[in-house]
Design an enzyme around this catalytic site. Structure first.
Site, PDB file in Angstrom:
ATOM      1  N   THR A 160     -15.772   2.035   4.452  1.00 29.91           N
ATOM      2  CA  THR A 160     -15.748   1.657   6.289  1.00 29.91           C
ATOM      3  C   THR A 160     -14.634   3.160   7.236  1.00 29.91           C
ATOM      4  OG1 THR A 160     -15.381  -0.742   6.022  1.00 29.91           O
ATOM      5  CG2 THR A 160     -15.165   0.506   7.950  1.00 29.91           C
TER       6      THR A 160
ATOM      7  N   SER B 299       1.000  -1.455  -0.241  1.00 31.27           N
ATOM      8  CA  SER B 299      -0.212   0.475  -0.059  1.00 31.27           C
ATOM      9  C   SER B 299       0.851   1.148   0.052  1.00 31.27           C
ATOM     10  CB  SER B 299      -0.592  -0.476   0.924  1.00 31.27           C
ATOM     11  OG  SER B 299      -1.319   1.252   1.382  1.00 31.27           O
TER      12      SER B 299
ATOM     13  N   TYR C 171      -1.241  -0.228  10.240  1.00 24.82           N
ATOM     14  CA  TYR C 171      -1.463  -0.757   8.737  1.00 24.82           C
ATOM     15  C   TYR C 171      -0.022  -0.738   7.649  1.00 24.82           C
ATOM     16  CZ  TYR C 171      -2.916  -0.936   4.019  1.00 24.82           C
ATOM     17  OH  TYR C 171      -3.707  -0.808   2.878  1.00 24.82           O
TER      18      TYR C 171
HETATM   19  N1  LIG Z   1      -8.906   0.364  -1.277  1.00 26.21           N
HETATM   20  C1  LIG Z   1      -7.538   0.644  -0.636  1.00 26.21           C
HETATM   21  O1  LIG Z   1      -7.444   2.089  -1.316  1.00 26.21           O
HETATM   22  C2  LIG Z   1      -6.173  -0.041  -1.211  1.00 26.21           C
HETATM   23  C3  LIG Z   1      -5.129   0.515  -0.975  1.00 26.21           C
HETATM   24  C4  LIG Z   1      -3.726   0.083  -0.998  1.00 26.21           C
HETATM   25  C5  LIG Z   1      -3.797  -1.035  -0.381  1.00 26.21           C
HETATM   26  N2  LIG Z   1      -4.797  -2.245  -0.488  1.00 26.21           N
HETATM   27  C6  LIG Z   1      -4.645  -3.185  -0.080  1.00 26.21           C
HETATM   28  O2  LIG Z   1      -5.685  -3.685  -1.395  1.00 26.21           O
HETATM   29  C7  LIG Z   1      -6.313  -5.362  -0.460  1.00 26.21           C
HETATM   30  C8  LIG Z   1      -7.633  -5.192  -0.712  1.00 26.21           C
HETATM   31  O3  LIG Z   1      -8.366  -3.919   0.140  1.00 26.21           O
HETATM   32  P1  LIG Z   1      -9.312  -4.192  -0.791  1.00 26.21           P
HETATM   33  O4  LIG Z   1      -9.553  -2.838  -1.110  1.00 26.21           O
HETATM   34  O5  LIG Z   1     -10.140  -4.548  -1.297  1.00 26.21           O
HETATM   35  O6  LIG Z   1     -10.497  -4.525   0.563  1.00 26.21           O
HETATM   36  P2  LIG Z   1     -11.688  -5.439   1.367  1.00 26.21           P
HETATM   37  O7  LIG Z   1     -12.041  -4.973   2.760  1.00 26.21           O
HETATM   38  O8  LIG Z   1     -12.555  -5.461  -0.155  1.00 26.21           O
HETATM   39  O9  LIG Z   1     -10.948  -6.481   0.600  1.00 26.21           O
HETATM   40  C9  LIG Z   1     -10.180  -7.091   1.668  1.00 26.21           C
HETATM   41  C10 LIG Z   1     -10.464  -8.850   1.602  1.00 26.21           C
HETATM   42  O10 LIG Z   1      -9.072  -9.461   3.659  1.00 26.21           O
HETATM   43  C11 LIG Z   1     -10.357 -10.598   3.505  1.00 26.21           C
HETATM   44  N3  LIG Z   1      -9.660 -10.589   4.858  1.00 26.21           N
HETATM   45  C12 LIG Z   1      -9.233  -9.765   5.900  1.00 26.21           C
HETATM   46  N4  LIG Z   1      -9.235 -10.650   6.713  1.00 26.21           N
HETATM   47  C13 LIG Z   1      -8.961 -12.196   6.339  1.00 26.21           C
HETATM   48  C14 LIG Z   1      -8.233 -13.127   6.486  1.00 26.21           C
HETATM   49  N5  LIG Z   1      -7.568 -13.127   8.010  1.00 26.21           N
HETATM   50  N6  LIG Z   1      -8.001 -14.099   5.558  1.00 26.21           N
HETATM   51  C15 LIG Z   1      -9.015 -14.011   4.082  1.00 26.21           C
HETATM   52  N7  LIG Z   1      -8.882 -13.038   3.955  1.00 26.21           N
HETATM   53  C16 LIG Z   1      -9.094 -11.860   5.223  1.00 26.21           C
HETATM   54  C17 LIG Z   1     -11.648  -9.429   3.668  1.00 26.21           C
HETATM   55  O11 LIG Z   1     -12.817 -11.207   3.828  1.00 26.21           O
HETATM   56  C18 LIG Z   1     -11.985  -8.727   2.467  1.00 26.21           C
HETATM   57  O12 LIG Z   1     -12.501 -10.023   1.755  1.00 26.21           O
HETATM   58  C19 LIG Z   1      -5.232  -5.558   1.064  1.00 26.21           C
HETATM   59  O13 LIG Z   1      -4.481  -6.471   1.065  1.00 26.21           O
HETATM   60  C20 LIG Z   1      -5.224  -3.914   1.762  1.00 26.21           C
HETATM   61  O14 LIG Z   1      -4.580  -3.476   2.027  1.00 26.21           O
HETATM   62  C21 LIG Z   1      -6.555  -1.177  -0.515  1.00 26.21           C
END
Ligand SMILES: NC(=O)c1ccc[n+]([C@@H]2O[C@H](COP(=O)([O-])OP(=O)(O)OC[C@H]3O[C@@H](n4cnc5c(N)ncnc54)[C@H](O)[C@@H]3O)[C@@H](O)[C@H]2O)c1
Length: 257
Positions: free
Chosen positions: A188, A135, A148
């Site tokens: 969230t 990230s 994080y």
């Molecule tokens: N949304 C953003 O702006 C953003 C930016 C940078 C990085 N990210 C990263 O991208 C990735 C995906 O995030 P997202 O935005 O799709 O969020 P999201 O909340 O939609 O998806 C996260 C998924 O991870 C799953 N998860 C949580 N705990 C878990 C566990 N213990 N084992 C297996 N699965 C688990 C959840 O059930 C969910 O489906 C994450 O690693 C997040 O840190 C997101």
């Protein structure tokens, strides 16, 4: 056909990564959320993709090993791994508890360690490819994201180690740093900012997100799940055969590496 295992594949980004990888791999979609992962896999299967699914909590070794076993039984040996599962919430630093800290690290950092270790063990001297989702929070010192951001910085350094260990046998490992993507994670966050008076009163969560993107991103546009998925697919493909140990930001210029 190569077999890819995607973690967090029920989430906003993970589902897009799984869909993109299904264009050139058989894909095992995994997530801790049993109901949503079955639905995500069913949707891709209905479109003709070769997929299977498994419930997997990446923070637990037994669960990770069971997911690799399901992939092997139903699709074949896993050659590509996309670590997308992650958790992240804003907390003021002075209110961050040990439990919050440990949970973030258990999923983001231990989860990446366990899945990378499982792939390296199973490939045992044969080629493969890994992409770990980090990230931009790993590089910005954001005051609400101490757990994080540091957990994702650890993912980047872990990626370097995995790349070095895998290099002689052709297992490549790279990290992708997404910028701001509208998913449940950001909804969230925007709701939390509104509830805590840290965003303009009366704004919708979508407007809060758009305002953050405008403020933080030089190109003034948020990223889409498809933007990130395309980079993941490239790094897992033969086109990236000579790229390992790298961190690619897909963030409209927010972090210039
Ligand atoms: N949304 C953003 O702006 C953003 C930016 C940078 C990085 N990210 C990263 O991208 C990735 C995906 O995030 P997202 O935005 O799709 O969020 P999201 O909340 O939609 O998806 C996260 C998924 O991870 C799953 N998860 C949580 N705990 C878990 C566990 N213990 N084992 C297996 N699965 C688990 C959840 O059930 C969910 O489906 C994450 O690693 C997040 O840190 C997101």
């Amino acid at each position: 056909m190569n077999v890819a295992l995607v973690t967090g594949a029920a989430g906003g980004l993970g589902a897009a990564v799984a869909a993109r990888l299904a264009e050139d791999h058989a894909v095992l979609l995994t997530d801790v959320n049993a109901e949503r992962i079955a639905g995500a896999a069913a949707k891709l299967a209905a479109g003709g993709a070769k997929v299977a699914h498994a419930v997997c909590d990446v923070s637990r070794r037994d669960s990770v090993q069971a997911a690799f076993a399901v992939a092997e039984e139903q699709l074949g040996e896993v050659t590509a791994l996309a670590n997308v599962a992650g958790v992240g919430k804003f907390h003021p630093f002075t209110e961050l508890t040990e439990e919050m800290w440990d949970r973030t690290y258990a999923v983001n950092t231990r989860g990446t360690f366990l899945t990378c270790q499982e792939l390296l063990r199973r490939r045992a001297g044969r080629p493969g490819a890994i992409v770990n989702i980090a990230s931009i929070g790993a590089r910005l010192g954001l005051e609400m994201l101490a757990d994080y951001g540091s957990s994702k910085a650890a993912v980047i350094e872990l990626t370097h180690t995995v790349a070095r260990i895998g290099a002689p046998s052709g297992v490549r490992a790279n990290a992708v740093m997404p910028g701001l993507i509208w998913t449940d994670m950001w909804r969230t966050t925007a709701e939390w900012l509104l509830a805590n008076g840290l965003a303009p009163a009366g704004a919708t969560p979508e407007q809060v997100f758009a305002g953050m993107a405008d403020q933080m991103i030089p190109m003034k546009r948020p990223q889409t799940p498809a933007d990130i998925a395309e980079t993941v697919a490239f790094l897992l493909s033969e086109k990236a055969a000579n790229i390992t140990g790298q961190t690619i930001a897909v963030d409209g210029g927010t972090v210039m590496t």
